[in-house]
Design a protein around this motif. Structure first.
Motif, mmCIF file in Angstrom:
data_model
loop_
_atom_site.group_PDB
_atom_site.id
_atom_site.type_symbol
_atom_site.label_atom_id
_atom_site.label_comp_id
_atom_site.label_asym_id
_atom_site.label_seq_id
_atom_site.Cartn_x
_atom_site.Cartn_y
_atom_site.Cartn_z
ATOM 1 N N LEU A 357 0.869 -1.175 0.000
ATOM 2 C CA LEU A 357 0.000 0.000 0.000
ATOM 3 C C LEU A 357 0.900 1.217 0.000
ATOM 4 N N VAL A 358 0.728 2.102 -0.984
ATOM 5 C CA VAL A 358 1.648 3.224 -1.185
ATOM 6 C C VAL A 358 0.885 4.538 -1.042
ATOM 7 N N VAL A 359 1.408 5.426 -0.193
ATOM 8 C CA VAL A 359 0.834 6.766 -0.011
ATOM 9 C C VAL A 359 1.842 7.774 -0.558
ATOM 10 N N THR A 360 1.429 8.545 -1.556
ATOM 11 C CA THR A 360 2.311 9.519 -2.206
ATOM 12 C C THR A 360 1.688 10.911 -2.089
ATOM 13 N N ASP A 361 2.526 11.900 -1.766
ATOM 14 C CA ASP A 361 2.024 13.278 -1.713
ATOM 15 C C ASP A 361 2.992 14.199 -2.440
ATOM 16 N N THR A 362 2.514 15.418 -2.679
ATOM 17 C CA THR A 362 3.347 16.443 -3.331
ATOM 18 C C THR A 362 3.676 17.551 -2.338
ATOM 19 N N GLY A 363 3.891 17.144 -1.090
ATOM 20 C CA GLY A 363 4.136 18.106 -0.026
ATOM 21 C C GLY A 363 5.556 18.622 0.000
ATOM 22 N N ILE A 364 5.951 19.126 1.177
ATOM 23 C CA ILE A 364 7.245 19.801 1.305
ATOM 24 C C ILE A 364 8.414 18.822 1.293
ATOM 25 N N GLY A 365 8.153 17.532 1.566
ATOM 26 C CA GLY A 365 9.230 16.550 1.549
ATOM 27 C C GLY A 365 10.128 16.647 2.770
ATOM 28 N N MET A 366 11.134 15.790 2.808
ATOM 29 C CA MET A 366 12.063 15.730 3.943
ATOM 30 C C MET A 366 13.483 15.576 3.436
ATOM 31 N N LEU A 409 10.155 4.723 3.731
ATOM 32 C CA LEU A 409 9.907 6.112 3.331
ATOM 33 C C LEU A 409 10.936 6.551 2.294
ATOM 34 N N GLN A 410 10.433 7.296 1.302
ATOM 35 C CA GLN A 410 11.302 7.948 0.320
ATOM 36 C C GLN A 410 10.851 9.396 0.206
ATOM 37 N N SER A 411 11.812 10.313 0.294
ATOM 38 C CA SER A 411 11.427 11.722 0.279
ATOM 39 C C SER A 411 12.620 12.577 -0.108
ATOM 40 N N ALA A 412 12.302 13.769 -0.591
ATOM 41 C CA ALA A 412 13.316 14.770 -0.901
ATOM 42 C C ALA A 412 12.673 16.141 -0.731
ATOM 43 N N PRO A 413 13.422 17.130 -0.260
ATOM 44 C CA PRO A 413 12.841 18.460 -0.046
ATOM 45 C C PRO A 413 12.204 19.013 -1.317
ATOM 46 N N GLY A 414 10.941 19.443 -1.190
ATOM 47 C CA GLY A 414 10.233 20.035 -2.317
ATOM 48 C C GLY A 414 9.679 19.048 -3.316
ATOM 49 N N GLU A 415 9.920 17.742 -3.114
ATOM 50 C CA GLU A 415 9.464 16.740 -4.079
ATOM 51 C C GLU A 415 8.432 15.794 -3.492
ATOM 52 N N GLY A 416 8.005 16.046 -2.276
ATOM 53 C CA GLY A 416 6.995 15.192 -1.676
ATOM 54 C C GLY A 416 7.576 13.952 -1.021
ATOM 55 N N THR A 417 6.690 13.098 -0.526
ATOM 56 C CA THR A 417 7.081 11.908 0.230
ATOM 57 C C THR A 417 6.276 10.718 -0.253
ATOM 58 N N THR A 418 6.921 9.558 -0.285
ATOM 59 C CA THR A 418 6.250 8.297 -0.611
ATOM 60 C C THR A 418 6.460 7.327 0.536
ATOM 61 N N ALA A 419 5.358 6.844 1.109
ATOM 62 C CA ALA A 419 5.405 5.866 2.193
ATOM 63 C C ALA A 419 4.826 4.556 1.687
ATOM 64 N N THR A 420 5.554 3.450 1.923
ATOM 65 C CA THR A 420 5.131 2.139 1.431
ATOM 66 C C THR A 420 4.965 1.186 2.611
ATOM 67 N N ILE A 421 3.779 0.584 2.710
ATOM 68 C CA ILE A 421 3.518 -0.438 3.723
ATOM 69 C C ILE A 421 3.552 -1.804 3.021
ATOM 70 N N ASP A 422 4.455 -2.666 3.447
ATOM 71 C CA ASP A 422 4.591 -3.995 2.849
ATOM 72 C C ASP A 422 3.547 -4.927 3.472
ATOM 73 N N LEU A 423 2.631 -5.434 2.651
ATOM 74 C CA LEU A 423 1.522 -6.260 3.140
ATOM 75 C C LEU A 423 1.786 -7.765 2.950
ATOM 76 N N THR A 424 2.977 -8.134 2.539
ATOM 77 C CA THR A 424 3.252 -9.519 2.146
ATOM 78 C C THR A 424 2.922 -10.526 3.241
ATOM 79 N N LYS A 425 3.255 -10.198 4.487
ATOM 80 C CA LYS A 425 3.176 -11.183 5.559
ATOM 81 C C LYS A 425 1.749 -11.662 5.810
ATOM 82 N N HIS A 426 0.755 -10.796 5.647
ATOM 83 C CA HIS A 426 -0.605 -11.147 6.041
ATOM 84 C C HIS A 426 -1.559 -11.314 4.868
ATOM 85 N N LEU A 427 -1.009 -11.589 3.698
ATOM 86 C CA LEU A 427 -1.886 -11.848 2.556
ATOM 87 C C LEU A 427 -2.689 -13.120 2.785
ATOM 88 N N ALA A 428 -3.973 -13.058 2.557
ATOM 89 C CA ALA A 428 -4.842 -14.214 2.796
ATOM 90 C C ALA A 428 -4.663 -15.240 1.677
#
Length: 428
Positions: A357-366, A409-428
């Protein structure tokens, strides 16, 4: 007792015995060679000295001859290639020589002439070999016996410690069986130090259990008590915002109050989950990750009131998970709250894929420095800016570690942030 300290002790003592045996064998070999050379050299020299002493009185005394000794004499006035002397002896200088065939040759030159005394030593070889073999065997037996007795003694000493380690490793952290490591149950004859260690472990386990229990009860009670006033605040602010008579200048403070209340509810939910260690063994539910994403996105849209930001959910797949849906919901709520707080314009996207599950934004970044500390509780790169209190990502990380959904987490100043949750372990 096949594992742990006894096995390590066995390896140590076996290695010690092997090394000592190797040193003894090598030592006896070189000592035997030295003794043999000394014996043969001395015997040959004795034969030569005895011959010189006798011929001064009896010039016709025969040369030393027997199955092991041969003598040759070349008088001073004779030809240098003395008659009867083996040709290979003639080029050699006076002194003691080792010849092929395990022969020792002494060339002793005096005014009367040159004496050659050769000696073969098969008997000396056999004597030295068997004497060395018997000595080596006795030394090896002594080393083996001493090593075995020492190992047995050391094994008896460490047996209580090994047993103690196995008992402690089988404890349930929530309810350690401290009575199981009572000194009366220890094998062998535990010394005073082992008994002190056992008592210290029992005291430590009991204090830890009480501390964990107090912390769990406090977190649970405090979280539940906080829910009531937060519910009142949320309901009251909803009513005030819905009331057409509410002045416009109050709507923005009401929005901020609602946002703060929602953040606090997410923090309380996370604390409740983290406080309940038994939650990890609760019955699991099968659910659709896309449904959780839609629900979290709907709640997060309230945080974007007035911002030119689009929040979309894209389901490339609909993975079904066998886990606690509330945990994933709290993690996603915190990630979206962060994205909404630090994105002033642009787009926030929740993308559900087959195993993540990936959450991507165009925010201030880190920056890279901020990313290194982003999971520290209460850490914020901008201490005075808008946004949360620095707990969101810390909570997400702790929940991910606890329940098997690691976060990257992947991020860069002024380029936003991408957060990835790995769901592999609990796949039904």
């Amino acid at each position: 007792m096949s594992e742990g300290l006894p096995r390590k002790l066995r390896y140590v003592f076996v290695l010690q015995a092997v090394m000592a045996s190797f040193v003894i064998v090598i030592g006896f070999y070189f000592v035997g060679m030295f003794v043999k050379d000394a014996l043969i050299g001395g015997r040959v020299q004795d034969e030569a000295d005895r011959y010189w002493a006798v011929i001064e009185r009896h010039p016709e005394f025969p040369l030393p001859r027997n199955p092991n000794v041969n003598g040759y004499f070349v008088p001073s006035e004779a030809e240098p290639n003395g008659e009867g002397v083996p040709p290979e002896y003639l080029p050699l200088e006076p002194g003691l020589h080792d010849l092929p065939g395990r022969v020792k040759l002494l060339i002793d030159e005096r005014p009367q002439g040159r004496l050659y005394v050769s000696m073969s030593f098969p008997l000396v070889d056999r004597v030295v070999f068997w004497a060395g073999l018997v000595a080596i065997a006795m030394a090896l037996l002594a080393i083996a016996a001493v090593s075995w007795l020492t190992y047995r003694s050391a094994r008896r000493l460490v047996a209580p410690v090994d047993w103690l380690a196995q008992e402690v490793s089988s404890w349930d952290p929530r309810e350690p069986d401290t009575d199981a490591i009572d000194a009366r149950h220890m094998p062998g004859h535990p010394g005073r130090e082992v008994q002190q260690l056992g008592n210290a472990l029992r005291d430590l386990a009991e204090r830890t259990r009480q501390f964990v229990q107090r912390e769990r009860e406090f977190t649970r009670d405090a979280s539940h008590e906080l829910r009531t006033p937060l519910t009142v605040i949320r309901v009251a602010t909803d009513m005030m915002r819905a009331d057409p008579d509410t002045p416009e200048k109050l709507r923005k403070p009401l929005q901020r109050m609602q946002r703060a209340g929602q953040d606090m509810e997410a923090v309380i939910d996370a604390f409740l989950i983290l406080a309940r260690e038994a939650e990890a063994t609760a019955p699991l539910d099968e659910f659709d990750a896309c449904e959780v994403a839609w629900e979290s996105a709907e709640k997060a849209r309230r945080l974007l009131d007035g911002k030119p930001v689009e929040l979309d959910v894209v389901c490339d797949a609909s993975p079904r998970l066998l886990a606690l849906p509330r945990v994933l919901s709290v993690m996603l709520d915190n990630l979206l709250s962060n994205a909404c707080n630090f994105t002033e314009e642009g787009r926030i996207e929740v993308r559900v894929q087959a195993d993540r599950l990936v959450v991507t934004d165009t925010g201030i970044g880190m920056s890279a420095e901020t990313l290194q500390r982003v999971y520290d509780p209460f850490y914020r790169a901008d201490q005075f800016g808008a946004g949360g209190k620095g707990m969101g990502l810390s909570i997400v990380h702790r929940l991910g570690e606890r329940f098997g959904w690691p976060v990257a987490l992947q991020s860069a100043p002024g380029e936003g942030t991408t957060a990835t949750i790995d769901l592999t372990k609990h796949l039904a």
